[in-house]
Design an enzyme around this catalytic site. Structure first.
Site, PDB file in Angstrom:
ATOM      1  N   LYS A 166       0.933  -1.219  -0.133  1.00 35.19           N
ATOM      2  CA  LYS A 166      -0.032   0.087   0.022  1.00 35.19           C
ATOM      3  C   LYS A 166       0.876   1.260   0.043  1.00 35.19           C
ATOM      4  CE  LYS A 166      -1.866   1.603   4.032  1.00 35.19           C
ATOM      5  NZ  LYS A 166      -1.554   2.884   4.431  1.00 35.19           N
ATOM      6  N   ASN A 167       1.799   1.337   0.838  1.00 34.88           N
ATOM      7  CA  ASN A 167       2.648   2.505   0.966  1.00 34.88           C
ATOM      8  C   ASN A 167       3.725   2.763   0.025  1.00 34.88           C
ATOM      9  OD1 ASN A 167       1.048   3.073   3.176  1.00 34.88           O
ATOM     10  ND2 ASN A 167       2.597   2.631   4.844  1.00 34.88           N
TER      11      ASN A 167
ATOM     12  N   ARG B 253      -8.606  -0.312   4.616  1.00 28.15           N
ATOM     13  CA  ARG B 253      -7.754   0.546   4.148  1.00 28.15           C
ATOM     14  C   ARG B 253      -6.356  -0.010   3.899  1.00 28.15           C
ATOM     15  NH1 ARG B 253      -7.254   6.124   7.007  1.00 28.15           N
ATOM     16  NH2 ARG B 253      -5.722   6.186   5.365  1.00 28.15           N
TER      17      ARG B 253
ATOM     18  N   ARG C 297      -4.709  10.815   4.069  1.00 30.94           N
ATOM     19  CA  ARG C 297      -3.610  11.653   4.220  1.00 30.94           C
ATOM     20  C   ARG C 297      -2.524  11.553   2.839  1.00 30.94           C
ATOM     21  NH1 ARG C 297      -2.223  13.755   7.967  1.00 30.94           N
ATOM     22  NH2 ARG C 297       0.015  13.771   7.262  1.00 30.94           N
TER      23      ARG C 297
ATOM     24  N   ASP D 241       4.682   0.677  11.844  1.00 28.40           N
ATOM     25  CA  ASP D 241       3.400   0.217  11.334  1.00 28.40           C
ATOM     26  C   ASP D 241       3.238  -1.388  11.886  1.00 28.40           C
ATOM     27  OD1 ASP D 241       3.636   1.824   8.068  1.00 28.40           O
ATOM     28  OD2 ASP D 241       3.101   2.497  10.315  1.00 28.40           O
TER      29      ASP D 241
ATOM     30  N   LEU E 151       7.361  19.637   6.963  1.00 32.42           N
ATOM     31  CA  LEU E 151       8.754  19.433   6.189  1.00 32.42           C
ATOM     32  C   LEU E 151       8.464  19.410   4.737  1.00 32.42           C
ATOM     33  CD1 LEU E 151       9.896  16.580   8.737  1.00 32.42           C
ATOM     34  CD2 LEU E 151      10.474  18.930   8.710  1.00 32.42           C
TER      35      LEU E 151
ATOM     36  N   CYS F 252      -4.780  12.842  12.381  1.00 31.79           N
ATOM     37  CA  CYS F 252      -5.631  11.473  12.165  1.00 31.79           C
ATOM     38  C   CYS F 252      -5.623  11.092  13.401  1.00 31.79           C
ATOM     39  CB  CYS F 252      -4.992  10.784  11.156  1.00 31.79           C
ATOM     40  SG  CYS F 252      -3.586   9.867  11.572  1.00 31.79           S
TER      41      CYS F 252
ATOM     42  N   ILE G   2       7.913   7.346  16.683  1.00 32.53           N
ATOM     43  CA  ILE G   2       7.472   7.966  15.405  1.00 32.53           C
ATOM     44  C   ILE G   2       6.194   8.840  15.721  1.00 32.53           C
ATOM     45  CG2 ILE G   2       6.956   7.744  12.989  1.00 32.53           C
ATOM     46  CD1 ILE G   2       9.668   6.824  13.627  1.00 32.53           C
TER      47      ILE G   2
ATOM     48  N   ARG H 194       0.495  14.862  12.669  1.00 34.03           N
ATOM     49  CA  ARG H 194       0.882  14.365  11.335  1.00 34.03           C
ATOM     50  C   ARG H 194       0.805  16.018  10.677  1.00 34.03           C
ATOM     51  NH1 ARG H 194      -1.194   8.872   9.392  1.00 34.03           N
ATOM     52  NH2 ARG H 194       0.404   9.046   8.239  1.00 34.03           N
ATOM     53  N   PRO H 195       1.622  16.752  10.778  1.00 32.41           N
ATOM     54  CA  PRO H 195       1.912  18.058  10.055  1.00 32.41           C
ATOM     55  C   PRO H 195       2.326  17.857   8.744  1.00 32.41           C
ATOM     56  CG  PRO H 195       3.510  18.129  11.863  1.00 32.41           C
ATOM     57  CD  PRO H 195       2.625  16.724  11.952  1.00 32.41           C
ATOM     58  N   VAL H 196       2.670  18.595   7.775  1.00 28.84           N
ATOM     59  CA  VAL H 196       3.173  18.580   6.595  1.00 28.84           C
ATOM     60  C   VAL H 196       4.321  19.742   6.364  1.00 28.84           C
ATOM     61  CG1 VAL H 196       1.333  17.272   5.289  1.00 28.84           C
ATOM     62  CG2 VAL H 196       1.306  19.944   5.281  1.00 28.84           C
TER      63      VAL H 196
HETATM   64  C1  EPZ Z   1       4.138   7.002   6.092  1.00 28.20           C
HETATM   65  O1  EPZ Z   1       3.539   8.119   6.828  1.00 28.20           O
HETATM   66  C2  EPZ Z   1       3.534   5.691   5.936  1.00 28.20           C
HETATM   67  N1  EPZ Z   1       2.349   6.132   5.199  1.00 28.20           N
HETATM   68  C3  EPZ Z   1       2.904   5.471   7.230  1.00 28.20           C
HETATM   69  O2  EPZ Z   1       1.963   4.364   7.246  1.00 28.20           O
HETATM   70  C4  EPZ Z   1       3.978   5.344   8.364  1.00 28.20           C
HETATM   71  O3  EPZ Z   1       3.736   4.998   9.690  1.00 28.20           O
HETATM   72  C5  EPZ Z   1       4.844   6.325   8.320  1.00 28.20           C
HETATM   73  O4  EPZ Z   1       5.350   6.720   6.802  1.00 28.20           O
HETATM   74  C6  EPZ Z   1       6.227   6.205   9.049  1.00 28.20           C
HETATM   75  O5  EPZ Z   1       7.062   5.131   8.483  1.00 28.20           O
HETATM   76  C7  EPZ Z   1       2.392   6.227   3.957  1.00 28.20           C
HETATM   77  O6  EPZ Z   1       3.484   5.820   3.401  1.00 28.20           O
HETATM   78  C8  EPZ Z   1       1.220   6.351   2.988  1.00 28.20           C
HETATM   79  P1  EPZ Z   1       6.365  10.447   7.899  1.00 28.20           P
HETATM   80  P2  EPZ Z   1       4.012   9.771   6.612  1.00 28.20           P
HETATM   81  O7  EPZ Z   1       6.173  11.768   7.229  1.00 28.20           O
HETATM   82  O8  EPZ Z   1       4.751   9.942   5.517  1.00 28.20           O
HETATM   83  C9  EPZ Z   1       6.274  13.970  11.546  1.00 28.20           C
HETATM   84  C10 EPZ Z   1       0.235   3.157   7.672  1.00 28.20           C
HETATM   85  O9  EPZ Z   1      -0.057   2.366   8.641  1.00 28.20           O
HETATM   86  N2  EPZ Z   1       6.039  14.771  10.435  1.00 28.20           N
HETATM   87  O10 EPZ Z   1       7.530   9.600   7.941  1.00 28.20           O
HETATM   88  O11 EPZ Z   1       2.946  10.392   6.971  1.00 28.20           O
HETATM   89  C11 EPZ Z   1       5.126  12.938  11.597  1.00 28.20           C
HETATM   90  O12 EPZ Z   1       4.065  13.648  12.302  1.00 28.20           O
HETATM   91  C12 EPZ Z   1       0.655   4.647   7.681  1.00 28.20           C
HETATM   92  O13 EPZ Z   1       0.333   2.424   6.537  1.00 28.20           O
HETATM   93  C13 EPZ Z   1       6.304  16.069  10.550  1.00 28.20           C
HETATM   94  O14 EPZ Z   1       6.466  16.446  11.809  1.00 28.20           O
HETATM   95  O15 EPZ Z   1       4.985   9.743   7.929  1.00 28.20           O
HETATM   96  C14 EPZ Z   1       5.508  11.591  12.413  1.00 28.20           C
HETATM   97  O16 EPZ Z   1       5.415  12.085  13.727  1.00 28.20           O
HETATM   98  C15 EPZ Z   1       0.553   5.060   9.079  1.00 28.20           C
HETATM   99  N3  EPZ Z   1       6.312  16.909   9.696  1.00 28.20           N
HETATM  100  C16 EPZ Z   1       6.934  11.666  11.678  1.00 28.20           C
HETATM  101  O17 EPZ Z   1       7.195  12.763  11.274  1.00 28.20           O
HETATM  102  C17 EPZ Z   1       6.079  16.630   8.245  1.00 28.20           C
HETATM  103  O18 EPZ Z   1       6.156  17.527   7.504  1.00 28.20           O
HETATM  104  C18 EPZ Z   1       7.000  10.628  10.671  1.00 28.20           C
HETATM  105  O19 EPZ Z   1       6.207  10.972   9.640  1.00 28.20           O
HETATM  106  C19 EPZ Z   1       6.052  15.370   7.899  1.00 28.20           C
HETATM  107  C20 EPZ Z   1       5.936  14.408   8.930  1.00 28.20           C
END
Ligand code: EPZ
Length: 430
Positions: A22-23, A402, A95, A310, A128, A119, A332, A124-126
């Site tokens: 999926k990811n 999902r 997301r 995960d 970065l 969520c 995380i 989970r901000p964006v």
């Molecule tokens: C991906 O989410 C995966 N989703 C998640 O899987 C997975 O848990 C996560 O990576 C970590 O491995 C997909 O690939 C679709 P991150 P993502 O950006 O990209 C913080 C599942 O169950 N952060 O690596 O959203 C964030 O809040 C899902 O399949 C910021 O602060 O994860 C988190 O604490 C759940 N600012 C940490 O970083 C940002 O701009 C890691 O998030 C981005 C992230």
């Protein structure tokens, strides 16, 4: 609302076919926005999140068609994009929709993407993603819940992006944006997940110049356009780990067909320390629980190649009935222990202090009605139910849809007593 009913106590024996990841599939599909040439994706899993991404891309104008007779094979045609707006009512459903930002901005010079919102597992901000795109010259404003992004007249230009913390999604958005930016982009402290490597491999097959994917520094030489591609989605390592832990919870032996070794070393190390056997075979990975009870082990979630967040809930479910204690630390996400109170309803003994959970093994679990709260927490309840004595009903199974294609069928084929009760029938059986 559908429920899943499990009558526990059956060991699992047989073969489970692992689906496409999926990811990986979600970011791979956004590449349909990056080129006017056809992109064929194979081994795409049949999941609700994939459907959400399909709906989002189609409203941008990507033509997405299934190839007859080849389940999971899709052609994406981005030759006629009609909109660079990703609306709230679609983005809020998933997301990963934010991953259309990089491709839209780099190919069309503009993008208006709804902020995804938080969520269940965290804020989970964006930020970065946005800071990284600004480093490539983007102007970004946030207004009435939308990200309004604009590239300079000549398009994005390559730059150096140093991520203050590792982010899978931000790395993916920057990878696609840099692929068409002019000049070199360097991503420092990039995520190393196999799904990032899969995305880079697809882009390279389309003519992108990328090196270092899978390491913490990725260099991309932007190209004016990208060509056609035909790419197979890599197997889902989280689904693989989930079913391995199902065997840990219920006992037995299962061949995880199509699972790729080397994508889960940290997780398999934990399973072996708990007493399981994990062996690579020609057609997949064979897992078994050769003993009546596993032993407690400690684990801490980390970015790849560390233990995956995960799989944290699934590991916890498995260790609730191990001998001894296990300390599980989630580094995380800030709220990824929502499965704990539900496991406790089944008799688990778990104490949470901040980001650590101490799991004391109990003699056994008993079935109970429980509530799914997020994707991985819901599957951890199914794993606990397989180990429990008696009947468990898991509510809100849309969370499961999902991320787990054919879960009931796959477990039934290995001897589990598991069934999906349609909404009204579930209510009647209550
Ligand atoms: C991906 O989410 C995966 N989703 C998640 O899987 C997975 O848990 C996560 O990576 C970590 O491995 C997909 O690939 C679709 P991150 P993502 O950006 O990209 C913080 C599942 O169950 N952060 O690596 O959203 C964030 O809040 C899902 O399949 C910021 O602060 O994860 C988190 O604490 C759940 N600012 C940490 O970083 C940002 O701009 C890691 O998030 C981005 C992230």
């Amino acid at each position: 609302m559908d429920q899943i009913r499990v009558r526990g106590g059956q060991a699992l024996k047989g073969t489970i076919r692992i689906s496409g990841a999926k990811n990986a599939a979600l970011p791979l599909m956004t590449v349909g926005l990056l080129t006017d040439q056809p992109v064929v994706l194979r081994n795409v899993p049949a999941l609700a999140d994939i459907e959400s991404m399909t709906n989002l891309l189609r409203q941008h104008g990507v033509r997405i068609t299934a190839i007859e007779g080849e389940a999971g094979t899709w052609t994406l045609d981005g030759s006629d994009i009609v909109s660079t707006l990703a609306p709230y009512d679609l983005v809020r459903k998933m997301r990963a929709s934010v991953l259309v930002l990089g491709p839209l901005l780099t190919r069309f010079g503009e993008a208006t993407v709804s902020m995804p919102g938080g969520c269940a597992i965290g804020n989970r901000p964006v930020d970065l993603h946005l800071k990284g795109l600004e480093a490539l010259g983007a102007q970004i404003e946030i207004e009435s819940g939308y990200v309004h992004a604009r590239a300079p007249k000549g398009g994005l230009t390559g730059g150096r992006v140093t991520f203050p913390m590792i982010s899978v999604g931000a790395t993916e958005n920057l990878l696609t944006a840099a692929a068409l930016a002019s000049g070199e982009t360097e991503l420092v402290n990039a995520a190393r997940e196999p799904e990032i490597v899969d995305l880079a491999n697809l882009l390279i097959s389309m003519g992108a110049e990328i090196e270092g994917a899978g390491s913490d520094t990725i260099r991309i030489q932007g190209k004016p356009t990208l060509g056609a591609a035909d790419h197979r989605v890599l197997p889902d390592r989280i689904e693989t780990g989930t079913y391995a832990m199902a065997v840990g919870a219920a006992g037995g032996e299962v061949l995880l067909e199509g699972a790729e070794a080397g994508l889960l070393d940290a997780a398999f190390d934990v399973l072996r320390r708990a007493g399981m056997t994990v062996t690579q075979e020609a057609t997949g990975i064979r897992v078994s629980r050769p003993c009546d009870r596993l032993v407690g082990v400690d684990a801490m979630t980390e970015p790849y190649p560390g233990f995956p967040t995960d799989l944290q809930a699934q590991l916890m479910a498995m260790l609730t009935v191990a001998d001894g204690a296990s300390m599980i630390t989630e580094t995380i996400f800030e709220n990824r222990f929502m499965h704990v109170p539900e496991l406790a309803r089944m008799g688990a003994n778990i104490t949470v202090h901040h980001s650590s959970a101490l799991v004391r093994g109990v003699a056994g679990l008993t079935g109970a009605p429980v509530m799914a709260t997020d994707l991985r927490a819901s599957v951890s309840l199914v794993l606990a139910a397989l180990a429990a004595k008696g009947e468990t009903t898991v509510n809100r199974v849309y969370h499961l849809d999902r991320g787990y294609a054919g879960l009931v069928e796959k477990l039934t084929a290995c001897g589990a007593d598991i069934a999906r009760l349609q909404g009204q029938r579930a209510a009647a059986e209550e």
